[in-house]
Design an enzyme around this catalytic site. Sequence first.
Site, PDB file in Angstrom:
ATOM      1  N   SER A  42     -11.495   6.454  -5.640  1.00 40.20           N
ATOM      2  CA  SER A  42     -12.548   7.009  -6.486  1.00 40.20           C
ATOM      3  C   SER A  42     -12.959   8.351  -5.913  1.00 40.20           C
ATOM      4  O   SER A  42     -13.321   8.450  -4.740  1.00 40.20           O
ATOM      5  CB  SER A  42     -13.761   6.074  -6.500  1.00 40.20           C
ATOM      6  N   GLY A  67     -24.020   3.728  -9.506  1.00 39.90           N
ATOM      7  CA  GLY A  67     -24.811   4.948  -9.362  1.00 39.90           C
ATOM      8  C   GLY A  67     -24.425   5.774  -8.143  1.00 39.90           C
ATOM      9  O   GLY A  67     -24.500   6.994  -8.186  1.00 39.90           O
ATOM     10  N   PHE A  68     -23.998   5.100  -7.086  1.00 40.94           N
ATOM     11  CA  PHE A  68     -23.735   5.840  -5.847  1.00 40.94           C
ATOM     12  C   PHE A  68     -22.536   5.268  -5.106  1.00 40.94           C
ATOM     13  O   PHE A  68     -22.281   4.062  -5.178  1.00 40.94           O
ATOM     14  CB  PHE A  68     -24.966   5.782  -4.934  1.00 40.94           C
ATOM     15  N   GLY A  69     -21.868   6.140  -4.364  1.00 42.02           N
ATOM     16  CA  GLY A  69     -20.807   5.676  -3.481  1.00 42.02           C
ATOM     17  C   GLY A  69     -21.412   5.213  -2.164  1.00 42.02           C
ATOM     18  O   GLY A  69     -22.591   5.441  -1.892  1.00 42.02           O
ATOM     19  N   HIS A  72      -9.657   6.805  -9.983  1.00 40.27           N
ATOM     20  CA  HIS A  72     -10.886   6.327 -10.625  1.00 40.27           C
ATOM     21  C   HIS A  72     -11.896   7.463 -10.746  1.00 40.27           C
ATOM     22  O   HIS A  72     -12.240   8.103  -9.762  1.00 40.27           O
ATOM     23  CB  HIS A  72     -11.455   5.193  -9.759  1.00 40.27           C
ATOM     24  N   HIS A 129     -14.427   5.515 -15.722  1.00 36.74           N
ATOM     25  CA  HIS A 129     -15.497   4.497 -15.691  1.00 36.74           C
ATOM     26  C   HIS A 129     -16.767   5.143 -16.226  1.00 36.74           C
ATOM     27  O   HIS A 129     -17.383   5.972 -15.561  1.00 36.74           O
ATOM     28  CB  HIS A 129     -15.642   4.035 -14.224  1.00 36.74           C
ATOM     29  N   MET A 138     -20.404   5.252 -16.918  1.00 35.81           N
ATOM     30  CA  MET A 138     -21.729   4.691 -16.607  1.00 35.81           C
ATOM     31  C   MET A 138     -22.745   5.528 -17.371  1.00 35.81           C
ATOM     32  O   MET A 138     -23.506   6.303 -16.799  1.00 35.81           O
ATOM     33  CB  MET A 138     -21.975   4.761 -15.095  1.00 35.81           C
ATOM     34  N   ASP A 155     -15.152  -2.751  -7.975  1.00 38.66           N
ATOM     35  CA  ASP A 155     -15.624  -1.390  -7.679  1.00 38.66           C
ATOM     36  C   ASP A 155     -16.925  -1.451  -6.889  1.00 38.66           C
ATOM     37  O   ASP A 155     -17.937  -1.924  -7.388  1.00 38.66           O
ATOM     38  CB  ASP A 155     -15.852  -0.676  -9.029  1.00 38.66           C
ATOM     39  N   GLY A 156     -16.858  -0.936  -5.664  1.00 41.91           N
ATOM     40  CA  GLY A 156     -18.072  -0.761  -4.884  1.00 41.91           C
ATOM     41  C   GLY A 156     -18.076  -1.499  -3.560  1.00 41.91           C
ATOM     42  O   GLY A 156     -17.915  -2.717  -3.517  1.00 41.91           O
ATOM     43  N   GLY A 157     -18.213  -0.750  -2.489  1.00 43.53           N
ATOM     44  CA  GLY A 157     -18.403  -1.361  -1.173  1.00 43.53           C
ATOM     45  C   GLY A 157     -17.179  -2.026  -0.576  1.00 43.53           C
ATOM     46  O   GLY A 157     -17.301  -2.811   0.372  1.00 43.53           O
ATOM     47  N   MET A 190     -21.316   9.577 -14.810  1.00 45.29           N
ATOM     48  CA  MET A 190     -22.715   9.113 -14.789  1.00 45.29           C
ATOM     49  C   MET A 190     -23.606  10.123 -15.510  1.00 45.29           C
ATOM     50  O   MET A 190     -23.412  11.327 -15.365  1.00 45.29           O
ATOM     51  CB  MET A 190     -23.191   8.967 -13.342  1.00 45.29           C
ATOM     52  N   GLY A 202     -13.943   4.266  -2.698  1.00 45.91           N
ATOM     53  CA  GLY A 202     -14.437   5.632  -2.667  1.00 45.91           C
ATOM     54  C   GLY A 202     -14.685   6.101  -1.250  1.00 45.91           C
ATOM     55  O   GLY A 202     -13.842   6.754  -0.625  1.00 45.91           O
ATOM     56  N   MET A 262     -18.448  -5.001 -10.987  1.00 47.65           N
ATOM     57  CA  MET A 262     -19.156  -4.144 -10.025  1.00 47.65           C
ATOM     58  C   MET A 262     -19.594  -4.986  -8.832  1.00 47.65           C
ATOM     59  O   MET A 262     -20.228  -6.020  -8.985  1.00 47.65           O
ATOM     60  CB  MET A 262     -20.403  -3.512 -10.665  1.00 47.65           C
ATOM     61  N   ASP A 282     -15.666   8.491 -11.947  1.00 45.87           N
ATOM     62  CA  ASP A 282     -16.982   7.929 -12.252  1.00 45.87           C
ATOM     63  C   ASP A 282     -17.812   8.916 -13.054  1.00 45.87           C
ATOM     64  O   ASP A 282     -18.178   9.976 -12.557  1.00 45.87           O
ATOM     65  CB  ASP A 282     -17.715   7.590 -10.947  1.00 45.87           C
TER      66      ASP A 282
HETATM   67  C1  DX5 Z   1     -20.364   3.395  -8.013  1.00 48.52           C
HETATM   68  C2  DX5 Z   1     -19.057   3.854  -8.549  1.00 48.52           C
HETATM   69  C3  DX5 Z   1     -17.904   3.615  -7.667  1.00 48.52           C
HETATM   70  C4  DX5 Z   1     -17.958   4.281  -6.345  1.00 48.52           C
HETATM   71  C5  DX5 Z   1     -17.490   3.264  -5.369  1.00 48.52           C
HETATM   72  O1  DX5 Z   1     -21.325   3.437  -9.007  1.00 48.52           O
HETATM   73  O2  DX5 Z   1     -18.775   3.230  -9.791  1.00 48.52           O
HETATM   74  O3  DX5 Z   1     -16.664   3.868  -8.301  1.00 48.52           O
HETATM   75  O4  DX5 Z   1     -17.159   5.424  -6.235  1.00 48.52           O
HETATM   76  O5  DX5 Z   1     -17.580   3.837  -4.157  1.00 48.52           O
HETATM   77  P1  DX5 Z   1     -17.556   3.056  -2.775  1.00 48.52           P
HETATM   78  O6  DX5 Z   1     -16.172   2.546  -2.595  1.00 48.52           O
HETATM   79  O7  DX5 Z   1     -17.927   4.150  -1.868  1.00 48.52           O
HETATM   80  O8  DX5 Z   1     -18.586   1.968  -2.835  1.00 48.52           O
HETATM   81 ZN    ZN Z   2     -16.684   3.362 -10.575  1.00 42.30          ZN
END
Ligand code: DX5
Ligand code: ZN
Length: 224
Positions: free
Chosen positions: A7, A141-143, A32, A65, A67, A174-176, A36, A196, A136, A34
């Site tokens: 991402s 919203g955030f990486g 990927h 994606h 959002m 997706d995420g963490g 937003m 990401g 999710m 994102d």
């Molecule tokens: C979060 C995004 C993700 C983000 C994941 O809202 O949708 O795609 O990039 O990032 P990491 O892997 O850093 O959690």
């Molecule tokens: Zn995403």
Amino acid sequence: MVLIVPSILSADFARLAEEIRRVEQAGATMLHLDVMDGHFVPNITIGPPVVECIRRATRMTLDVHLMISDPDRYIPAFVEAGADQISVHQEACLHLDRTLRSIRSRGLAAGVVLNPATPVAMLDDVLELVDFVLVMSVNPGFGGQQFIPNALRKIRALDERRRRLGLAFKLEIDGGVNEENLAEVVRAGCDWIVMGASVFGSPDPAGTLARMQEIAREATSVRI
Ligand code: DX5
Ligand code: ZN
């Protein structure tokens, strides 16, 4: 085959083409993106013009994606920009069935996304209309946020449903996701794993991506 899907959210946007080239050369085949809007989620990122530039910079599958609120209004612009697949949030769609059909009717793969608080059962009546489901594992919203473990239970539940119903949709998370929890995520049944911060936040994104692909490959062979 399980894919690690970088991402760009945590990439250096001033050197985006170079960052993209590095992960593509390291073997990534899907990217990927994102999107937003500062309304559906409390952050603002990129829109169709940036997707169009990225389209020219890579041959990877562009996984967009959304959002954003009212995704129907913007889907045509992302199709035009060169997206290969588009996912929309269940929580953002008043007429989800119609939205998914409209993505597919434009020749793209259609995905539906679930926030951490949304149960899998909300998708029971659209599973036949999707090419992938994105679970999710953070609040969008955030990486760089921490993994919320209920995502694994949801992935297993969706994997069970697709087997039982004889469907072929892919499962994306997706995420963490990081080096520590990656194997468990693969074993839960994920096909596409978005990463990401773990990739672009590392000193050597290409090397990290290659290592993650290797961990995913090993975990696939012991999937239960
Ligand atoms: C979060 C995004 C993700 C983000 C994941 O809202 O949708 O795609 O990039 O990032 P990491 O892997 O850093 O959690
Ligand atoms: Zn995403």
